[in-house]
Motif scaffolding. Structure first.
Motif, PDB file in Angstrom:
ATOM      1  N   THR A 247       0.836  -1.193   0.000  1.00  0.00           N
ATOM      2  CA  THR A 247       0.000   0.000   0.000  1.00  0.00           C
ATOM      3  C   THR A 247       0.866   1.237   0.000  1.00  0.00           C
ATOM      4  N   LEU A 248       0.282   2.334  -0.378  1.00  0.00           N
ATOM      5  CA  LEU A 248       0.847   3.660  -0.174  1.00  0.00           C
ATOM      6  C   LEU A 248      -0.261   4.674  -0.366  1.00  0.00           C
ATOM      7  N   GLN A 249      -0.030   5.859   0.149  1.00  0.00           N
ATOM      8  CA  GLN A 249      -0.945   6.976  -0.092  1.00  0.00           C
ATOM      9  C   GLN A 249      -0.203   8.001  -0.923  1.00  0.00           C
ATOM     10  N   LEU A 250      -0.858   8.461  -1.970  1.00  0.00           N
ATOM     11  CA  LEU A 250      -0.291   9.450  -2.878  1.00  0.00           C
ATOM     12  C   LEU A 250      -1.166  10.693  -2.832  1.00  0.00           C
TER      13      LEU A 250
ATOM     14  N   GLN B 280       3.184  13.697  -3.266  1.00  0.00           N
ATOM     15  CA  GLN B 280       3.703  13.342  -1.942  1.00  0.00           C
ATOM     16  C   GLN B 280       3.340  11.889  -1.668  1.00  0.00           C
ATOM     17  N   ILE B 281       4.343  11.054  -1.475  1.00  0.00           N
ATOM     18  CA  ILE B 281       4.140   9.635  -1.190  1.00  0.00           C
ATOM     19  C   ILE B 281       4.275   9.421   0.312  1.00  0.00           C
ATOM     20  N   GLU B 282       3.316   8.708   0.889  1.00  0.00           N
ATOM     21  CA  GLU B 282       3.307   8.430   2.328  1.00  0.00           C
ATOM     22  C   GLU B 282       2.929   6.973   2.566  1.00  0.00           C
TER      23      GLU B 282
ATOM     24  N   GLN C  24       7.866  13.749  -3.883  1.00  0.00           N
ATOM     25  CA  GLN C  24       8.646  13.754  -2.651  1.00  0.00           C
ATOM     26  C   GLN C  24       8.059  12.766  -1.659  1.00  0.00           C
ATOM     27  N   LEU C  25       8.869  12.421  -0.670  1.00  0.00           N
ATOM     28  CA  LEU C  25       8.405  11.579   0.416  1.00  0.00           C
ATOM     29  C   LEU C  25       9.243  11.892   1.636  1.00  0.00           C
TER      30      LEU C  25
END
Length: 154
Positions: free
Chosen positions: A66-69, A84-86, A120-121
């Protein structure tokens, strides 16, 4: 290696996503009760926002990543958008098989599709393995970040 399918997360993916977040030990005990209705409320808010994307990566029907973008508008660089990747996670039993690399490449491609200036992350200083991973993918450590905790989660 099985094919990794990356897609927008569905409500039914929430237990698997929360389980991957709970595996994280930095910080310890961050995710506690998957039945807590705040998780579903956050999921719904992310799903309703056109500048947010929570993804599930699956193999053979199992959610394994998973990731949140987030897509962020800004005035800098002549009004350029940033990605922004989180919350990047791969199931612990599948790490080291380049699924994380595929997930990051997918997110970067979505940022290109949205005509972002950059992506960015952030990563905790304690995540030295993650730092090596991002450096191997061509990311550069360019900033020092700061956080101010305002309160405990409700």
């Amino acid at each position: 290696m099985s094919d990794l399918l990356i897609r927008k997360a569905a409500p039914g993916d929430l237990p698997a996503i929360l389980a991957m977040l709970a595996e994280d030990t930095i910080p310890a005990d961050r995710e506690t009760d998957p039945a807590d209705p705040r998780y579903r409320a956050a999921f719904d808010a992310i799903a309703a926002d056109p500048n947010q994307l929570l993804v599930a990566a699956e193999i053979d029907g199992r959610v394994v990543g998973t990731l949140q973008l987030s897509f962020l508008p800004g005035l800098s660089f002549r009004g350029a958008w940033r990605g922004q990747i989180e919350a990047v996670r791969i199931a612990s039993d599948l790490r080291g098989r380049r699924y994380g690399e595929q997930l990051i490449a997918w997110a970067v491609a979505r940022c290109r599709d949205r005509d972002c200036f950059l992506v960015q992350l952030t990563s905790s200083n304690a995540r030295t393995d993650a730092h090596r991973f991002y450096a191997r993918l061509g990311w550069t450590q360019s900033h020092t970040g700061f956080k101010l905790k305002l309160k405990e989660p409700r």
